[in-house]
Scaffold this motif. Sequence first.
Motif, PDB file in Angstrom:
ATOM      1  N   PHE A 125       0.828  -1.203   0.000  1.00  0.00           N
ATOM      2  CA  PHE A 125       0.000   0.000   0.000  1.00  0.00           C
ATOM      3  C   PHE A 125       0.862   1.253   0.000  1.00  0.00           C
ATOM      4  O   PHE A 125       0.587   2.218  -0.724  1.00  0.00           O
ATOM      5  CB  PHE A 125      -0.952   0.009   1.199  1.00  0.00           C
ATOM      6  N   ILE A 126       1.906   1.252   0.796  1.00  0.00           N
ATOM      7  CA  ILE A 126       2.809   2.401   0.839  1.00  0.00           C
ATOM      8  C   ILE A 126       3.421   2.654  -0.535  1.00  0.00           C
ATOM      9  O   ILE A 126       3.492   3.787  -1.008  1.00  0.00           O
ATOM     10  CB  ILE A 126       3.906   2.190   1.919  1.00  0.00           C
ATOM     11  N   LYS A 127       3.846   1.593  -1.213  1.00  0.00           N
ATOM     12  CA  LYS A 127       4.430   1.727  -2.553  1.00  0.00           C
ATOM     13  C   LYS A 127       3.389   2.249  -3.535  1.00  0.00           C
ATOM     14  O   LYS A 127       3.674   3.156  -4.337  1.00  0.00           O
ATOM     15  CB  LYS A 127       4.983   0.375  -3.012  1.00  0.00           C
ATOM     16  N   MET A 128       2.181   1.698  -3.515  1.00  0.00           N
ATOM     17  CA  MET A 128       1.131   2.149  -4.415  1.00  0.00           C
ATOM     18  C   MET A 128       0.824   3.625  -4.191  1.00  0.00           C
ATOM     19  O   MET A 128       0.716   4.408  -5.138  1.00  0.00           O
ATOM     20  CB  MET A 128      -0.142   1.322  -4.221  1.00  0.00           C
ATOM     21  N   LYS A 129       0.716   4.021  -2.950  1.00  0.00           N
ATOM     22  CA  LYS A 129       0.413   5.411  -2.621  1.00  0.00           C
ATOM     23  C   LYS A 129       1.522   6.342  -3.114  1.00  0.00           C
ATOM     24  O   LYS A 129       1.254   7.420  -3.656  1.00  0.00           O
ATOM     25  CB  LYS A 129       0.218   5.538  -1.108  1.00  0.00           C
ATOM     26  N   LYS A 130       2.759   5.908  -2.955  1.00  0.00           N
ATOM     27  CA  LYS A 130       3.902   6.698  -3.426  1.00  0.00           C
ATOM     28  C   LYS A 130       3.838   6.872  -4.947  1.00  0.00           C
ATOM     29  O   LYS A 130       4.037   7.976  -5.468  1.00  0.00           O
ATOM     30  CB  LYS A 130       5.211   6.018  -3.015  1.00  0.00           C
ATOM     31  N   ILE A 132       1.230   6.747  -6.858  1.00  0.00           N
ATOM     32  CA  ILE A 132       0.099   7.631  -7.177  1.00  0.00           C
ATOM     33  C   ILE A 132       0.502   9.083  -6.957  1.00  0.00           C
ATOM     34  O   ILE A 132       0.299   9.936  -7.821  1.00  0.00           O
ATOM     35  CB  ILE A 132      -1.143   7.276  -6.330  1.00  0.00           C
ATOM     36  N   HIS A 133       1.079   9.370  -5.814  1.00  0.00           N
ATOM     37  CA  HIS A 133       1.417  10.760  -5.475  1.00  0.00           C
ATOM     38  C   HIS A 133       2.572  11.318  -6.303  1.00  0.00           C
ATOM     39  O   HIS A 133       2.687  12.522  -6.478  1.00  0.00           O
ATOM     40  CB  HIS A 133       1.676  10.897  -3.975  1.00  0.00           C
ATOM     41  N   GLU A 134       3.417  10.436  -6.852  1.00  0.00           N
ATOM     42  CA  GLU A 134       4.480  10.880  -7.757  1.00  0.00           C
ATOM     43  C   GLU A 134       3.976  11.014  -9.187  1.00  0.00           C
ATOM     44  O   GLU A 134       4.725  11.404 -10.078  1.00  0.00           O
ATOM     45  CB  GLU A 134       5.664   9.905  -7.693  1.00  0.00           C
ATOM     46  N   GLY A 135       2.697  10.664  -9.404  1.00  0.00           N
ATOM     47  CA  GLY A 135       2.111  10.782 -10.733  1.00  0.00           C
ATOM     48  C   GLY A 135       2.566   9.720 -11.708  1.00  0.00           C
ATOM     49  O   GLY A 135       2.376   9.859 -12.923  1.00  0.00           O
ATOM     50  N   LEU A 136       3.148   8.651 -11.211  1.00  0.00           N
ATOM     51  CA  LEU A 136       3.703   7.624 -12.095  1.00  0.00           C
ATOM     52  C   LEU A 136       2.653   6.664 -12.658  1.00  0.00           C
ATOM     53  O   LEU A 136       2.932   5.952 -13.617  1.00  0.00           O
ATOM     54  CB  LEU A 136       4.792   6.841 -11.356  1.00  0.00           C
TER      55      LEU A 136
END
Length: 178
Positions: A125-130, A132-136
């Motif tokens: 979840f932490i990786k997915m959220k990162k 998303i927030h980096e716009g990748l």
Amino acid sequence: MKDLLNVQDYLFAVQDVGDWEGDEEHVAETLNDLIHMAWDRLPDDLDCDSIDEIIKSQEIVAVVIASSAVTHKDLAKRALLNNKDVLIEKPFCLSLSDANDLSKLAIEKEKILMVGHLLNYHNAFIKMKKLIHEGLIGDVINIRAHRLALGFIRSSESVTYDLAAHDISMVLSILGTM
């Protein structure tokens, strides 16, 4: 005191939260891991034979409440009134009124009161959220949650309290509203 540990209904205590600072190699992935880590750190001579003794102990600074949801409010209130920081496994409370009352008490006592939304700290979840927030992986347009594992079936709370709380907290975290 270690006799108090019961797999599905327990409260355990942390004697000194400061002992865990900077101890990243021991980050727990599940509540069960966290409980066993904390339990192993309790001194053998800590003499508490009941929940009441744990809550009233001057040596114990924090408690984790992972019991039947109907007990959360009363146990948390007792702990806060005895100057303990409190982590409550979800559901936090069974009513908004109870949640507001506990929150006000924690603020008044200047104590930490936190809900155990553990999936928010899962590595995936932490990786997915990162990402998303980096716009990748693009903008979030729609979020769907599929419950693939039901865990323990409980009669004392609904699926909304028991399972959907995880999904809702993760969605709120992704959207930046938590």
